[in-house]
Design a protein around this motif. Structure first.
Motif, PDB file in Angstrom:
ATOM      1  N   SER A  41       0.975  -1.195   0.132  1.00 33.09           N
ATOM      2  CA  SER A  41       0.147  -0.042  -0.092  1.00 33.09           C
ATOM      3  C   SER A  41       1.008   1.274   0.075  1.00 33.09           C
ATOM      4  CB  SER A  41      -0.876   0.115   1.170  1.00 33.09           C
ATOM      5  OG  SER A  41      -2.042  -0.855   1.194  1.00 33.09           O
ATOM      6  N   LEU A  66       2.583   1.781  -3.505  1.00 34.33           N
ATOM      7  CA  LEU A  66       1.651   2.231  -4.400  1.00 34.33           C
ATOM      8  C   LEU A  66       0.965   3.699  -4.480  1.00 34.33           C
ATOM      9  CD1 LEU A  66       0.030  -0.969  -5.534  1.00 34.33           C
ATOM     10  CD2 LEU A  66       1.828   0.124  -6.708  1.00 34.33           C
ATOM     11  N   GLN A 104      -2.605   9.822 -12.384  1.00 31.26           N
ATOM     12  CA  GLN A 104      -3.696   8.735 -11.457  1.00 31.26           C
ATOM     13  C   GLN A 104      -3.398   7.531 -11.830  1.00 31.26           C
ATOM     14  OE1 GLN A 104      -5.315   9.578  -8.780  1.00 31.26           O
ATOM     15  NE2 GLN A 104      -4.831  11.658  -9.117  1.00 31.26           N
ATOM     16  N   LEU A 105      -2.815   6.513 -10.886  1.00 32.33           N
ATOM     17  CA  LEU A 105      -2.900   5.060 -11.038  1.00 32.33           C
ATOM     18  C   LEU A 105      -4.187   4.635 -11.262  1.00 32.33           C
ATOM     19  CD1 LEU A 105      -0.879   2.620 -11.095  1.00 32.33           C
ATOM     20  CD2 LEU A 105      -0.981   2.907  -8.690  1.00 32.33           C
ATOM     21  N   THR A 107      -7.017   1.668 -11.069  1.00 32.92           N
ATOM     22  CA  THR A 107      -7.314   0.618 -10.261  1.00 32.92           C
ATOM     23  C   THR A 107      -6.844  -0.747 -10.627  1.00 32.92           C
ATOM     24  OG1 THR A 107      -9.347   1.702  -9.468  1.00 32.92           O
ATOM     25  CG2 THR A 107      -9.079  -0.685  -8.935  1.00 32.92           C
ATOM     26  N   ALA A 141      -2.986  -0.586 -10.327  1.00 34.39           N
ATOM     27  CA  ALA A 141      -2.803  -1.000  -8.670  1.00 34.39           C
ATOM     28  C   ALA A 141      -2.817  -2.168  -8.363  1.00 34.39           C
ATOM     29  CB  ALA A 141      -3.572   0.292  -8.004  1.00 34.39           C
ATOM     30  N   MET A 199      -2.651   7.635  -6.292  1.00 35.83           N
ATOM     31  CA  MET A 199      -4.084   6.907  -6.200  1.00 35.83           C
ATOM     32  C   MET A 199      -5.007   7.366  -5.643  1.00 35.83           C
ATOM     33  SD  MET A 199      -4.134   3.013  -4.182  1.00 35.83           S
ATOM     34  CE  MET A 199      -2.408   2.733  -4.625  1.00 35.83           C
ATOM     35  N   THR A 200      -6.232   7.293  -6.203  1.00 34.61           N
ATOM     36  CA  THR A 200      -7.406   7.629  -5.487  1.00 34.61           C
ATOM     37  C   THR A 200      -7.822   6.978  -4.350  1.00 34.61           C
ATOM     38  OG1 THR A 200      -9.059   6.115  -7.030  1.00 34.61           O
ATOM     39  CG2 THR A 200      -8.195   8.508  -7.913  1.00 34.61           C
ATOM     40  N   THR A 254      -9.516   3.518  -5.489  1.00 39.17           N
ATOM     41  CA  THR A 254      -8.403   2.534  -5.694  1.00 39.17           C
ATOM     42  C   THR A 254      -7.783   2.029  -4.455  1.00 39.17           C
ATOM     43  OG1 THR A 254      -8.094   3.605  -8.179  1.00 39.17           O
ATOM     44  CG2 THR A 254      -6.210   2.103  -7.141  1.00 39.17           C
ATOM     45  N   SER A 255      -7.316   2.859  -3.635  1.00 35.52           N
ATOM     46  CA  SER A 255      -6.924   2.416  -2.344  1.00 35.52           C
ATOM     47  C   SER A 255      -7.757   1.428  -1.774  1.00 35.52           C
ATOM     48  CB  SER A 255      -6.474   3.468  -1.623  1.00 35.52           C
ATOM     49  OG  SER A 255      -6.015   3.065  -0.237  1.00 35.52           O
ATOM     50  N   GLY A 288      -1.190   3.578 -16.410  1.00 41.71           N
ATOM     51  CA  GLY A 288      -2.019   4.494 -15.547  1.00 41.71           C
ATOM     52  C   GLY A 288      -2.576   5.784 -16.237  1.00 41.71           C
TER      53      GLY A 288
END
Length: 119
Positions: free
Chosen positions: A11, A14, A23-24, A26, A29, A74-75, A78-79, A117
């Motif tokens: 975590s 990333l 932005q990565l 989902t 990730a 990462m949003t 996504t997290s 991404g």
């Protein structure tokens, strides 16, 4: 405990820096996290097959890092999905983990490094 710690490391790796402007996704990730947790999973198994899988995974991770994935943001969504994926992986039996690892390897091999991404 090792798997819980590794999930936290994944975590953190990333999350990316605050100055990153991309932005990565989902999918990327989860694909990268899948490679990382699978590397740990296969490193705990002593067999020729697991050594081969671990080598493939490490090569894929090296390629992904060269794309700058570690610096992407990462949003929260996504997290959250990444946390769910890691939790699901950790609660799976060995056959399910092997299946998830096969999916992560396939996704990473099929994903376009040039557009990582940005999908």
């Amino acid at each position: 405990m090792k798997k819980l710690l590794s999930a936290a490391i994944v975590s953190c790796l990333l999350m990316g820096s605050a100055s990153a402007n991309q932005q990565l996704s989902t999918e990327d990730a989860i694909g990268m996290a899948g490679l990382m947790v699978c590397d740990l999973f296969y490193s705990d198994i002593v067999s020729e097959e697991s050594n081969t899988k671990a080598d493939i995974i490490r090569k894929l991770m090296a390629v992904k890092y060269k794309t700058g994935i570690a610096d992407m943001m990462m949003t929260q969504k996504t997290s959250d999905e990444l946390d769910f994926y890691i939790s699901h992986f950790n609660s799976s039996d060995d056959n399910q983990k092997k299946s998830l690892c096969a999916e992560a390897i396939q996704y990473s091999q099929d994903s376009s490094v040039a557009s990582l991404g940005m999908r």
